[in-house]
Design a protein around this motif. Structure first.
Motif, PDB file in Angstrom:
ATOM      1  N   VAL A 288       0.839  -1.195   0.000  1.00  0.00           N
ATOM      2  CA  VAL A 288       0.000   0.000   0.000  1.00  0.00           C
ATOM      3  C   VAL A 288       0.878   1.249   0.000  1.00  0.00           C
ATOM      4  O   VAL A 288       1.846   1.347   0.755  1.00  0.00           O
ATOM      5  N   GLY A 289       0.543   2.193  -0.867  1.00  0.00           N
ATOM      6  CA  GLY A 289       1.323   3.416  -0.969  1.00  0.00           C
ATOM      7  C   GLY A 289       2.377   3.374  -2.060  1.00  0.00           C
ATOM      8  O   GLY A 289       3.062   4.366  -2.289  1.00  0.00           O
ATOM      9  N   THR A 290       2.533   2.227  -2.714  1.00  0.00           N
ATOM     10  CA  THR A 290       3.489   2.100  -3.807  1.00  0.00           C
ATOM     11  C   THR A 290       2.765   1.604  -5.053  1.00  0.00           C
ATOM     12  O   THR A 290       1.610   1.193  -5.001  1.00  0.00           O
ATOM     13  N   GLN A 291       3.466   1.638  -6.160  1.00  0.00           N
ATOM     14  CA  GLN A 291       2.927   1.123  -7.405  1.00  0.00           C
ATOM     15  C   GLN A 291       4.041   0.464  -8.197  1.00  0.00           C
ATOM     16  O   GLN A 291       5.226   0.705  -7.948  1.00  0.00           O
ATOM     17  N   LEU A 292       3.646  -0.376  -9.135  1.00  0.00           N
ATOM     18  CA  LEU A 292       4.608  -1.116  -9.940  1.00  0.00           C
ATOM     19  C   LEU A 292       5.467  -0.155 -10.738  1.00  0.00           C
ATOM     20  O   LEU A 292       4.970   0.735 -11.420  1.00  0.00           O
ATOM     21  N   GLN A 293       6.770  -0.323 -10.615  1.00  0.00           N
ATOM     22  CA  GLN A 293       7.708   0.564 -11.301  1.00  0.00           C
ATOM     23  C   GLN A 293       7.798   0.160 -12.771  1.00  0.00           C
ATOM     24  O   GLN A 293       8.111  -0.983 -13.100  1.00  0.00           O
ATOM     25  N   GLU A 294       7.520   1.101 -13.639  1.00  0.00           N
ATOM     26  CA  GLU A 294       7.523   0.845 -15.071  1.00  0.00           C
ATOM     27  C   GLU A 294       8.861   1.278 -15.676  1.00  0.00           C
ATOM     28  O   GLU A 294       9.307   2.403 -15.490  1.00  0.00           O
ATOM     29  N   ASP A 295       9.503   0.385 -16.372  1.00  0.00           N
ATOM     30  CA  ASP A 295      10.723   0.707 -17.099  1.00  0.00           C
ATOM     31  C   ASP A 295      10.771  -0.124 -18.377  1.00  0.00           C
ATOM     32  O   ASP A 295       9.830  -0.838 -18.709  1.00  0.00           O
ATOM     33  N   GLY A 296      11.900  -0.076 -19.068  1.00  0.00           N
ATOM     34  CA  GLY A 296      11.996  -0.750 -20.351  1.00  0.00           C
ATOM     35  C   GLY A 296      11.985  -2.263 -20.277  1.00  0.00           C
ATOM     36  O   GLY A 296      11.686  -2.942 -21.271  1.00  0.00           O
ATOM     37  N   ASP A 297      12.307  -2.837 -19.118  1.00  0.00           N
ATOM     38  CA  ASP A 297      12.386  -4.291 -18.976  1.00  0.00           C
ATOM     39  C   ASP A 297      11.167  -4.877 -18.279  1.00  0.00           C
ATOM     40  O   ASP A 297      11.208  -6.026 -17.843  1.00  0.00           O
ATOM     41  N   LEU A 298      10.092  -4.103 -18.146  1.00  0.00           N
ATOM     42  CA  LEU A 298       8.936  -4.598 -17.410  1.00  0.00           C
ATOM     43  C   LEU A 298       8.298  -5.799 -18.114  1.00  0.00           C
ATOM     44  O   LEU A 298       7.912  -6.777 -17.461  1.00  0.00           O
ATOM     45  N   VAL A 299       8.200  -5.766 -19.424  1.00  0.00           N
ATOM     46  CA  VAL A 299       7.563  -6.857 -20.165  1.00  0.00           C
ATOM     47  C   VAL A 299       8.350  -8.152 -20.001  1.00  0.00           C
ATOM     48  O   VAL A 299       7.792  -9.212 -19.688  1.00  0.00           O
ATOM     49  N   THR A 300       9.656  -8.097 -20.205  1.00  0.00           N
ATOM     50  CA  THR A 300      10.472  -9.307 -20.076  1.00  0.00           C
ATOM     51  C   THR A 300      10.494  -9.825 -18.643  1.00  0.00           C
ATOM     52  O   THR A 300      10.498 -11.035 -18.411  1.00  0.00           O
ATOM     53  N   ALA A 301      10.496  -8.880 -17.676  1.00  0.00           N
ATOM     54  CA  ALA A 301      10.481  -9.310 -16.274  1.00  0.00           C
ATOM     55  C   ALA A 301       9.167  -9.990 -15.931  1.00  0.00           C
ATOM     56  O   ALA A 301       9.135 -10.976 -15.177  1.00  0.00           O
ATOM     57  N   LEU A 302       8.060  -9.508 -16.481  1.00  0.00           N
ATOM     58  CA  LEU A 302       6.758 -10.133 -16.242  1.00  0.00           C
ATOM     59  C   LEU A 302       6.725 -11.554 -16.828  1.00  0.00           C
ATOM     60  O   LEU A 302       6.236 -12.487 -16.181  1.00  0.00           O
ATOM     61  N   VAL A 303       7.238 -11.713 -18.037  1.00  0.00           N
ATOM     62  CA  VAL A 303       7.214 -13.034 -18.674  1.00  0.00           C
ATOM     63  C   VAL A 303       8.107 -14.004 -17.921  1.00  0.00           C
ATOM     64  O   VAL A 303       7.739 -15.169 -17.695  1.00  0.00           O
ATOM     65  N   ARG A 304       9.290 -13.561 -17.506  1.00  0.00           N
ATOM     66  CA  ARG A 304      10.167 -14.449 -16.750  1.00  0.00           C
ATOM     67  C   ARG A 304       9.524 -14.878 -15.438  1.00  0.00           C
ATOM     68  O   ARG A 304       9.553 -16.057 -15.064  1.00  0.00           O
TER      69      ARG A 304
END
Length: 388
Positions: A288-304
């Motif tokens: 609570v109070g934070t959010q998912l940090q979006e960067d260039g590797d978010l897609v690959t990190a999600l798939v892994r």
């Protein structure tokens, strides 16, 4: 003659005679005693209540400024033994919000800090919409469980209040409150903060960036969807990041299909029939109070992370090392950032003059009013002609 006497007696006993009772001396005495006793009792009760009020008033601690102006009665004290008062903000009717303001000898203080995009705590101030243990539990020295966590504003459902620099001088400080408007700068732009709770000589403005805080990792226990509703229980104290994941479902699905095509094209799938099953993206959670940090590797990190969950929950046999080898090539981390949740702060207007701040015009040094002594001597004061 006898007949005449009987006629007179009969006339006196006629039904039209007047009724009543006789007021005796005993009745007058009893009534007088009751009335006088009631008056004496009421006077005694009045005197007792007044003495109790005066005694209670003599024990109250009231904070005054250098000009003898009363700031308010002491509500409690903070960890530095600085008295705190309750400020009632009535500038936004019908809601009346309360703010706890610490009173020191030369300044005001609050639990909540103000954040600035400049290095000297100037310009538009912003504050966090709600403090929480996950992002605010570290103090200025980095100690855990000592930061600016405050539950008063969250419990009363009102705006967040904080003490910031005054104008033109920095001390003793002005009172600010959060607004529904978004902060004009992002968390990455924060360069300094006014943390009035800090014990320091001079102004409590310090250089500060959010990168100095550790970003907690995102919880991926529910990232792999099983297709069964409510099967995955979200961790306590976290919030789903579905709004961010929705923006990346297209690229994630494309990379998942490409990874499945690479692994399932191996002989283990075509000859042995050991293939990676279809996967579906669920959700992940941040404190609570934070959010998912979006960067260039978010897609690959999600798939892994998605395939890591699959390997941890499904027996893939011989193909498991091959899937691990492929997914290990996908970069990126899933972290939650405290950069979000900032809102623009505004000056709280004074009840006497809306163009001034609520704490403007109060001069340091501040001090506690010496309590008076309650006695038994009465001083009669004649009316002043104004009804008092």
């Amino acid at each position: 003659m006898a007949a005449d006497k009987r006629s007179v007696i009969h006339a006196c006993r006629s039904p039209g005679r007047q009724g009543g009772f006789i007021i005796t001396i005993e009745l007058i005495l009893i009534t007088s005693i009751l009335i006088i006793g009631s008056l004496v009792g009421l006077a005694a009760i009045r005197d007792a209540l007044f003495k109790h009020y005066m005694t209670q008033q003599s024990r109250e601690l009231v904070v005054e400024d250098a000009n003898g102006r009363a700031l308010g009665e002491v509500f409690d004290v903070d960890e530095h033994d600085a008295p705190r008062i309750l400020y009632f903000d009535r500038s936004q009717p019908p809601v009346v919000s309360r703010a706890l303001i610490g009173i020191r000898d030369d300044r005001f203080s609050s639990r909540e800090p103000l954040y600035y995009a400049t290095a000297n705590c100037s310009g538009d101030p912003c504050l966090k919409s709600a403090s929480d243990e996950a992002t605010d539990s570290r103090d200025i020295a980095g100690d855990v469980n000592a930061g600016s966590v405050s539950y008063l504003h969250a419990l009363q459902g009102g705006p967040v209040y904080a003490i910031g620099p005054g104008e033109p001088a920095a001390l003793p400080g002005f009172l600010y409150r959060g607004t529904p408007q978004q902060c004009p700068f992002s968390g990455r732009d924060v360069q300094s903060r006014w943390i009035s709770q800090k014990v320091i000589a001079g102004t409590p403005c310090e250089t500060f960036t959010l990168e100095e805080q550790q970003n907690p990792p995102a919880d991926t226990s529910c990232l792999l969807s099983t297709g069964v509703l409510d099967l995955c229980t979200p961790p306590p104290g976290t919030v789903a990041q579905d709004d961010i994941l929705t923006n990346y479902l297209g690229p994630v699905d494309a990379l998942v299909d490409a990874t499945l095509g690479t692994v399932n094209a191996l002989p283990t799938c075509s000859l042995l029939g050991v293939c990676v099953p279809e996967v579906e993206v669920g959700t992940l959670y941040c404190p609570v109070g934070t959010q998912l940090q979006e960067d260039g590797d978010l897609v690959t990190a999600l798939v892994r992370s998605l395939f890591d969950q699959l390997r941890a929950t499904t027996d893939l046999g011989l193909i498991e090392p091959l899937l691990q080898e492929v997914t290990n090539l996908l970069p990126g981390t899933l972290e939650c950032s405290a950069e979000g949740g900032f809102q623009l702060a505004e000056s709280v207007p004074s009840a006497e003059n809306p163009s001034d701040n609520a704490l403007e015009g109060l001069a340091a040094p501040f001090q506690l009013r010496s309590p008076g002594s309650a006695g038994n001597v009465w001083f009669r004061t004649s009316p002043d002609g104004e009804g008092r």
